[in-house]
Design an enzyme around this catalytic site. Structure first.
Site, PDB file in Angstrom:
ATOM      1  N   GLU A 111       0.826  -1.212   0.000  1.00 24.71           N
ATOM      2  CA  GLU A 111       0.000   0.000   0.000  1.00 24.71           C
ATOM      3  C   GLU A 111       0.857   1.257   0.000  1.00 24.71           C
ATOM      4  OE1 GLU A 111      -4.114  -1.082   2.138  1.00 24.71           O
ATOM      5  OE2 GLU A 111      -2.366  -1.497   3.398  1.00 24.71           O
ATOM      6  N   GLU A 131      -3.901  -9.634   3.252  1.00 28.27           N
ATOM      7  CA  GLU A 131      -4.753  -9.384   4.417  1.00 28.27           C
ATOM      8  C   GLU A 131      -5.883 -10.401   4.582  1.00 28.27           C
ATOM      9  OE1 GLU A 131      -2.628  -5.508   3.955  1.00 28.27           O
ATOM     10  OE2 GLU A 131      -3.383  -7.071   2.622  1.00 28.27           O
TER      11      GLU A 131
END
Length: 257
Positions: A111, A131
């Site tokens: 990210e 995730e």
């Protein structure tokens, strides 16, 4: 990281600011101290007219493994109010930001790379948003930015499986701008940064702004929204200097105004 070393190393190389996460023993995992240091460096980038571009990287052969889970369990959070993870995911700088990726760019590390405007990666680098395999959600921009950078169905496959994407595959889909040999990502990113820094700073910043904002403009307002932004640059001293330098067949001397 030995005693006395900073968690983020900041270095100026001419007009380029190099921001290096310096926690190789933690695979450059991000805690609050790292986020604050990156945020401060990016504030300096935008405030200093002598700086044109920033490159963010990680030391020790890895870009960033994401959030420091050990620190998180002790109550440390890597998100800053108004700035997000690593001090950048919710509030990128006005000036260009390049990620120089070696090794792993996973979870929050991916990210962080996605929050950058351009990505240069070593051929053996790996990206991923794992995730879902941990019962989490990539909430620091991964789910928003990845499908904007590569085809949505491809992004969704990686998001839903948590699979890792190699740098050559990322380059194939357009996520990575340039590939470098192993260990060469920073130098390749600096070469790209210098290409950008050679151009008129106001033109570069406004071009970045328009590219980022234009997808959200209604179709019937595109030209009315772009016109004042473009005119602000066209009326600048640098615009006149660029024309003069072209006519005189010389390298322009940008004033940033």
């Amino acid at each position: 990281m030995s005693a006395g070393e900073q968690p983020v190393a900041i270095e100026r190389r001419g007009a380029v600011l190099v921001i290096a996460i310096n926690r190789p023993e933690r695979r450059n995992a991000v805690d609050a101290a790292v986020s604050c240091a990156i945020a401060g460096a990016l504030d300096d980038l935008d405030a200093d007219p002598a700086l044109r571009v920033a490159v963010i990287t990680g030391r020790g052969g890895s870009f960033c493994s994401g959030m420091d889970l050990k620190a998180f369990l002790e109550g440390d959070r890597p998100e800053l109010p108004g700035r997000g993870f690593a001090g950048v995911t919710e509030s990128p700088p006005a000036k260009p930001l390049i990620a120089a990726v070696e090794g792993f760019a996973l979870a929050g590390g991916c990210e962080l790379a996605l929050a950058c405007d351009l990505i240069v990666a070593a051929e053996d680098a790996v990206f991923g948003l794992p995730e879902v395999a941990r019962g989490l959600v990539a909430g620091s921009g991964g789910l928003v930015r990845l499908p904007r950078r590569i085809p949505q169905a491809i992004a969704l496959e990686y998001v839903l499986t948590g699979a890792r994407m190699t740098a050559p595959v990322a380059h194939h889909w357009g996520l990575v701008n340039r590939l470098a040999s192993s260990g060469g990502a920073l130098e390749a990113a600096l070469a790209l940064a210098e290409e950008i820094a050679a151009n008129a700073p106001l033109s570069v910043m406004m071009s970045k702004r328009i590219v980022r904002e234009a997808p959200g403009w209604p179709e019937n307002e595109i030209w009315d929204r772009q016109r004042p932004l473009a005119e602000a640059v066209i009326g600048s001293e640098d615009a006149r200097e660029g024309a003069r330098a072209f006519a005189e067949k010389r390298i322009p001397e940008w004033a940033g105004r």
